[in-house]
Write an enzyme that holds these catalytic residues in place. Structure first.
Site, PDB file in Angstrom:
ATOM      1  N   SER C 238       0.848  -1.181   0.000  1.00 16.41           N
ATOM      2  CA  SER C 238       0.000   0.000   0.000  1.00 16.41           C
ATOM      3  C   SER C 238       0.880   1.226   0.000  1.00 16.41           C
ATOM      4  O   SER C 238       2.069   1.159   0.284  1.00 16.41           O
ATOM      5  CB  SER C 238      -0.857   0.049   1.275  1.00 16.41           C
ATOM      6  OG  SER C 238      -1.819  -0.972   1.293  1.00 16.41           O
ATOM      7  N   SER C 276      -3.167  -3.467  -3.130  1.00 14.62           N
ATOM      8  CA  SER C 276      -2.583  -2.257  -2.562  1.00 14.62           C
ATOM      9  C   SER C 276      -3.679  -1.274  -2.161  1.00 14.62           C
ATOM     10  O   SER C 276      -4.618  -1.036  -2.911  1.00 14.62           O
ATOM     11  CB  SER C 276      -1.665  -1.620  -3.614  1.00 14.62           C
ATOM     12  OG  SER C 276      -0.710  -0.797  -3.025  1.00 14.62           O
ATOM     13  N   ASP C 278      -4.079   2.318  -1.901  1.00 13.82           N
ATOM     14  CA  ASP C 278      -3.343   3.513  -2.329  1.00 13.82           C
ATOM     15  C   ASP C 278      -4.255   4.721  -2.194  1.00 13.82           C
ATOM     16  O   ASP C 278      -5.188   4.896  -2.982  1.00 13.82           O
ATOM     17  CB  ASP C 278      -2.865   3.339  -3.773  1.00 13.82           C
ATOM     18  CG  ASP C 278      -1.889   2.171  -3.934  1.00 13.82           C
ATOM     19  OD1 ASP C 278      -1.466   1.597  -2.909  1.00 13.82           O
ATOM     20  OD2 ASP C 278      -1.546   1.846  -5.073  1.00 13.82           O
TER      21      ASP C 278
END
Lengths: 359, 359, 359, 359
Positions: C238, C276, C278
Site C-alpha cells: 500500500s 494495494s 493507495d
C-alpha cells in the site's frame, strides 16, 4: 516511420500479441477515416481540414443486441466525452466506440445513432434507446475545428471499414490533427499477453508539455527542448484511451483496469495537465450481454479479485500497453502543416533510437 | 389546466417566489420550442412529431465569457445526458442548459456549439473549446423519436426566445411528448424562498409507474389504477431536473443541493425505476466566473457549511421546489395523442382537487 | 543513508523548498513514534514489534476550531483509511492526519478522538462530533500486526511532538516496518516550489514489485532482480500519500491535485497492484475555515481553474514531490529484521548512485 | 409499543416476509447490546449512558472466509462510517456490519478486528488484513458520548448473540439513545418479497426535523408541532440503513439498490439535512465469495439489468422496506430520559393511529 519496437527496444516485461495492437483481442476491429484538405489561412467553416474519425468495435456482430461489459474512467474531465453516464450505471457498451475532434462530438453521436437505428430499427419504438460512446481531442491547432468537417458518412465509413489485423497509426482517423508533447501526435496501439488473456490499448494522443516527454525512462523531451517546436504552443490537449480485453471481468473490475491507464500515461511524462480531457474506456469481449436475455437469471464467469497474480498481470498489461500505444502514436506520426501554416514536427525516430540506446 | 396551488393547496413549508418558477432566480430565463405535426401511424423519419426543446439560461449574458458555478448529479444513469464530465471537473457551466428528446442529444449538442461559436468566434481557435450541457427524455411513445425532428434552428430559437417571467408548463418544449405515471407529463417549474435566497426547479417529467403516484401524501395513482391508462405501457421513463439559485455556493455545495432533488422526486412516488435516466443539473448565479480572469487569485464569497440553518433551508427549498415542479408538470399537461394513435391522458384536475381536499 | 539528491542527481524540473519536505509548507508539522522491540519468532500479541505512528498537522493551532480545506482520493481502495466520507462531503479536515499500521486504524481513530476531546471539550455535547482522518499500511511482514502495538499514548506523542523543519525519514513512525519494491520501505518526504506556492508530499511506502522499481527512469529493480530479496514475498502493499500546499484552492481543486499523485507514484514503477491500498489526502493551509463562522457568508480567495500555468505548476509540483518522497523513503530506510527473522534489505545507495549516473 | 402494521395500516404495495424484518432474508442475523446506566447531569467519561451496539451478520458462517457481495452508498457524508473504501473497490463485505455511536467507531472497528482475528488467526500473517464495516449515529443528546461506553465485549456480545427471527426494535442496541424527528428514535426493520426474492432493511434512526415527519403521506410532524418536543433541539442527526437480499446481484447492482434507500427515507419527510450522516450498506447472501477461491475463474449467476420487472421489483422493495423500517423504529421507541435530564418522547401510537385512519 517506425513503431517503438522497430527502434530495437523491448519495452516492459510482458509480450505483445501478434499485431501489438488492440486488435490482438479476438474480435476487436478498428476503422479510420482521415480528412486532409486545403492549406493556408484558417477560414472557419472552410478549412484547412486536418481531422478524422476512429471507430473501435468490440466485436463484429450487432453491438446493440450483444452488448459488451465495460467501464469508463475520467482521469481529468476537461473534455466532452459522451455516453459515460449510462456505462457507469449499467456497465455495458452497446455501440462502437468512436473518437473524433472536440467540436464534432455532437454530430458524431448523432451519426452513431443513425448507424444503430439502421441495424436495429426497433430502437426507441419497441425497445429502449441507444447510448453512443464518443470521445474526442481538440485538433484545432492544425484543423478548422469550428468547421466540424466530420460528417455522418465519415463516421459510418469508419465503422463499416473497421477490420481486425494491424492498426494503422500516426496521422490517421481521430489522430490526424493531434499534437503530443509539442510534436505531431496521432493514433497508436499496443497489446500485452498475460496468462491466457490479451489486453489491448488504443490511444488518441493530443497531450503533453515538451519538457516532460519521457520514453522508456529517457528524458527525450529535454533533448528536444529547443528544437522542432511549433511556432506557437498548441494549447492544452487531451488523451482518449480505449482498452479491450478478453478476460472475464465485471464492470467494476474493468474500472480497476481503466484506472491503471493513468500509470501507463504517467510513464510517458504526462502530468494530466489542467486543460486536458483524459478519459479511459475499457471493455471485455468475454460474456457479452444480450439486449433481450432469455431468462431473469444468467450465468457469467469472472476472475475473482482474490486471484492476485491474474489481476496484477492484467494491471501490468494495461500499464505497458498504454505506454507503448502512446509512444507508437508519437513515433508513427509524420510532420504535418495545417491551418495558418501551423506545423507540428515528427519526433525524429533516428535521434530517438540513439537516445534510447545510449542508456 | 391548473397549477398545483390553483387546486387550493399549499404544498410545503416555504413560500414560492413571485412566479413560482425557476425564473424567480434573478437572471434566469427559459425558452421552449414545441413541435407538433402529423398524426396516425408511425412512419419513422416522417412523424407524427410530438417533441421539442427547452432551454434554461442561467443568465442573459454571454455564458461562455461568464460561466456559472454548477454541479451535476446522476440519480439513475440510464440516460444520455451530455457535458457532465467537464462540469464535474471544473464546477462550471458555460452554455445554456438544453433539454430535448433522447435521440436528439447529439444534434442538440451540435446546435448549442453552433450558437456558442457565433457568440464567441474565438472558441477552438485562440481559446479552449466549449462544453454543451444537454439533457433528455424518451418521448417515443407519442413521438417519431427516430426522426430526430429537433433541428438546430429549434435549439437556437429556444435559446433566443428564452425569457424571464412565468414559465409555460405542460405539453411544451422538451415536455411536449413525455409521460408521467402513465398520464401525460411535460415541463413544470416551481420555486422557494429561504432567507434572502431563492431556489428554483424546472423538471422535464417522463417517469413513474401509475400505482406509485403520490400527491402531497395522497395515493392519487391508486385512485386511477384502472382508468385513463394508455393502451400499452409507455415504457421506462426519465426525469431531468434543473436547479437554479442565487445563493453563493461552491460546486461541491451545489452537488449537495442536487442530491436533495431525489428527496423531492421521491415525494411524488418515484422509485427511480430501472430504465429511468434521472439527472440533476444545479447552478448558482452568484459570482459567475470569467473565462479570462483578471488575475491568478480571485475573491469569492460563499455560505459556510457550518451555517446549518441556511444550508438546511436551501435543502428544504430544493426538495419542495422539485416536488411542486413535478406536480405542476403533471397537472398542466393536457391529453395528447401521438404516433399510432397512442394517447396519454391528462391527470383530471378536478378529481385530484377533491382527493387532495379529502384528507 | 542518503536522500535522493545526495546521490548527486536533480530530479524533476521544479525546485524544492528549504527542507525538501512537506514541512516546507508554512505551518505544517510532522511527528513520529517508532516502536521496535523484540526479535525472533512471531508470537501474536507479543511481538516482535516493528511499527509506529506518523502524524501530519496542517497547522499548529486547534484544527477542530480552524479546519483546513481538503480532499481525499482513492487510487486503489484495498485499504482501511478512515474519515474519508466526511472529507468528501464537507471538503475539510479537522484533526491531525495520522498514519499507522492496518490493524491499528480503529484504535488510532479512537486515540485521535481522545486528543481532540481534550482540546475541545464541547465536542459531542454542545457541538458536532469530530472526524478523524487515519491512513495505514500493512507492516505484517516484519511486525506482529495482530498485536496492535500502537497505543493511544503513541498517537498522542506523535501529535504532541510534531514539529516544523526537516522530516525524519526511513524506518520511522508509520514507516518503521514497511516494505517497498521488496526492499525496506519507510517514510519519505519532498517538496516543490511553483510560483509563490509550495507543495509538499509525505509518503508511507509499502508497495511495489521488485522488477517494476524505476528511479528517474532507470530500471533499478531489474538490476536487483536476484539480489537482496526477502526470503518470502512480503505480500501486496500500500501507499499513503499526504499532500500539503499553501495555494488557495477549493476542495474540488485539491481533489484534482490529489489525482496527480498517481502520476508521481507511477514514475517509480508502481502499477497500483491489486492488493494495494493507495490513498491520497490533500490539504491547503490557505483560508482555514472556522468551526463557528462569524457570519453566514464568508469571503475566500482561490486560484481560478482558468489560470492554466498556475494550476499546471501545482500539478507538476505534486507529481515531482510524490516521486521524490517515495524515492527518499526507499533510500533512507535501512535493513531491518523483524518477526520470524523476516528481513527487508536497504536499497544499496552506492550502487544506485552508479546506476543513476550511468545514463 | 406497536409496529406500524399493528396500527391497522398496510403500507406499500408489496408484502413483507414472515418477520417483516431484515432477518427474513435467509441466513441474516441481528444482535443488540443495550447500555443504559446512570441518570442526571452529564459527567463526561462517567455517564449517564444511553447507547449500544447492533450487529448485522449477512450469514452465520465465517464471513472472512465466505464474503458477501456488497455495496455502500453515501447519501450525505457528514458521518464517520468505516470500511467503505474497500467495499467500493472489491465489492464485498467480510465482517459483521456493526452500528454504534459516533465516537465509538474507532474502538468498535478495533473490536471487530479482534473478533475476526480470533476466528481467522492467519489474518495479517499469511493472508491479507480485514476490513471492518462500522456505522454510527450521534446519540449525544441523551448519552455521555465522550465516554465511549461501548467496549469490545459489547461488540463481541452483539455478534455472538446475533440471531435469526424477529428483530428487537426501538430503544435497543445502536438505537438506544437516538432521536428521530424530535421524538425518540431507535432501531427498526422491515422486509418485502418480490418474485422469489426477499429484501430486508434495518435502520438506525437519528435524523429529521419535527415539521417534516410524514407517515404514509400524513403530515404527522405538523400535528405534533408544539407538543412532546425536547427542551432543546437534539441537533442534526443521521441515519444508517442496512439492506440485505438474497437476489443474485453484482456489487454494481447492489449500489443501485442502495441508492433507492434515499427514496424510502424521503417518504418519511427527510431532507437529508446538512449535519446528517446518511449511509447505506447493501449486501446479497447469494453467491458468497471465498477468500481463497479454488480457481482463477469462477461462475456466478445474476439478474440481468435488462430484466426490468425484476429490477424494478427489487427497487420498490427497497423503498418500501426502508420507509417501514424507519416508521417501525419511531413507533417502537419508548420515551427516554438521559444526560442532564434531556428527554425524548415516544411518538404517541394511538394518536398516530387516528391520524393515519382519518385520511
Amino acid at each position: 516511420m517506425p513503431r517503438l519496437r522497430e527502434l530495437g527496444v523491448t519495452p516492459g516485461l510482458l509480450s505483445p500479441g501478434s499485431h501489438n495492437a488492440i486488435t490482438d483481442v479476438p474480435g476487436v476491429r478498428v476503422g479510420h477515416t482521415t480528412l486532409i484538405t486545403g492549406e493556408g489561412p484558417l477560414l472557419p467553416g472552410e478549412g484547412p481540414v486536418r481531422t478524422g474519425v476512429t471507430a473501435i468495435l468490440p466485436h463484429g456482430g450487432n453491438l446493440f443486441a450483444q452488448k459488451v461489459v465495460a467501464a469508463v474512467q475520467t482521469l481529468n474531465g476537461y473534455g466532452k466525452a459522451a455516453g459515460f453516464e449510462q456505462v457507469r450505471e449499467l456497465g455495458v457498451i452497446e455501440t462502437p466506440i468512436v473518437l473524433t475532434n472536440t467540436l464534432n462530438v455532437g454530430s458524431t453521436v448523432d451519426a452513431v445513432i443513425s448507424a444503430m437505428l439502421r441495424a436495429n430499427p426497433e430502437i426507441g419504438i419497441t425497445t429502449s434507446t441507444v447510448n453512443a460512446v464518443v470521445g474526442e481531442c481538440n485538433d484545432g491547432f492544425l484543423n478548422d475545428i469550428q468547421g466540424r468537417h466530420v460528417r455522418a458518412k465519415h463516421v459510418w465509413h469508419s465503422i463499416e471499414r473497421a477490420a481486425a489485423g494491424p492498426v494503422t497509426e500516426g496521422n490517421v482517423g481521430a489522430g490526424t490533427g493531434t499534437s503530443c508533447f509539442g510534436f505531431k501526435g496521432g493514433i497508436g496501439s499496443a497489446s500485452r499477453q498475460t496468462g491466457k488473456y490479451t489486453v489491448g490499448a488504443l490511444a488518441q494522443t493530443n497531450f503533453g508539455s515538451r519538457p516532460h516527454l519521457t520514453m522508456l525512462g529517457v528524458p527525450v523531451g529535454q533533448h528536444f527542448a529547443d528544437r522542432l517546436l511549433p511556432a506557437s504552443p498548441p494549447g492544452p490537449g487531451s488523451i482518449m484511451i480505449v482498452l479491450g480485453t478478453d478476460a472475464p471481468l465485471s464492470s467494476r473490475q474493468l474500472g480497476r483496469l481503466a484506472r491503471r491507464a493513468a500509470f501507463g500515461l504517467a510513464r510517458t511524462g504526462s502530468i494530466s495537465s489542467n486543460g486536458s480531457g483524459d478519459f479511459v474506456v475499457a471493455f471485455t469481449t468475454a460474456h457479452p450481454r444480450p439486449h433481450s436475455p432469455a431468462g431473469t437469471v444468467e450465468p457469467v464467469t469472472r476472475i475473482p479479485d482474490e486471484a492476485h497474480a491474474v489481476i496484477d498481470g492484467l494491471f501490468l498489461a494495461v500499464v505497458e500497453a498504454v505506454e507503448e500505444a502512446i509512444l507508437n502514436a508519437l513515433l508513427m506520426a509524420d510532420t504535418m502543416t495545417g491551418r495558418d501554416g501551423n506545423t507540428l514536427y515528427a519526433l525524429p525516430a533516428e535521434e530517438v533510437r540513439r537516445l534510447l540506446h545510449r542508456g
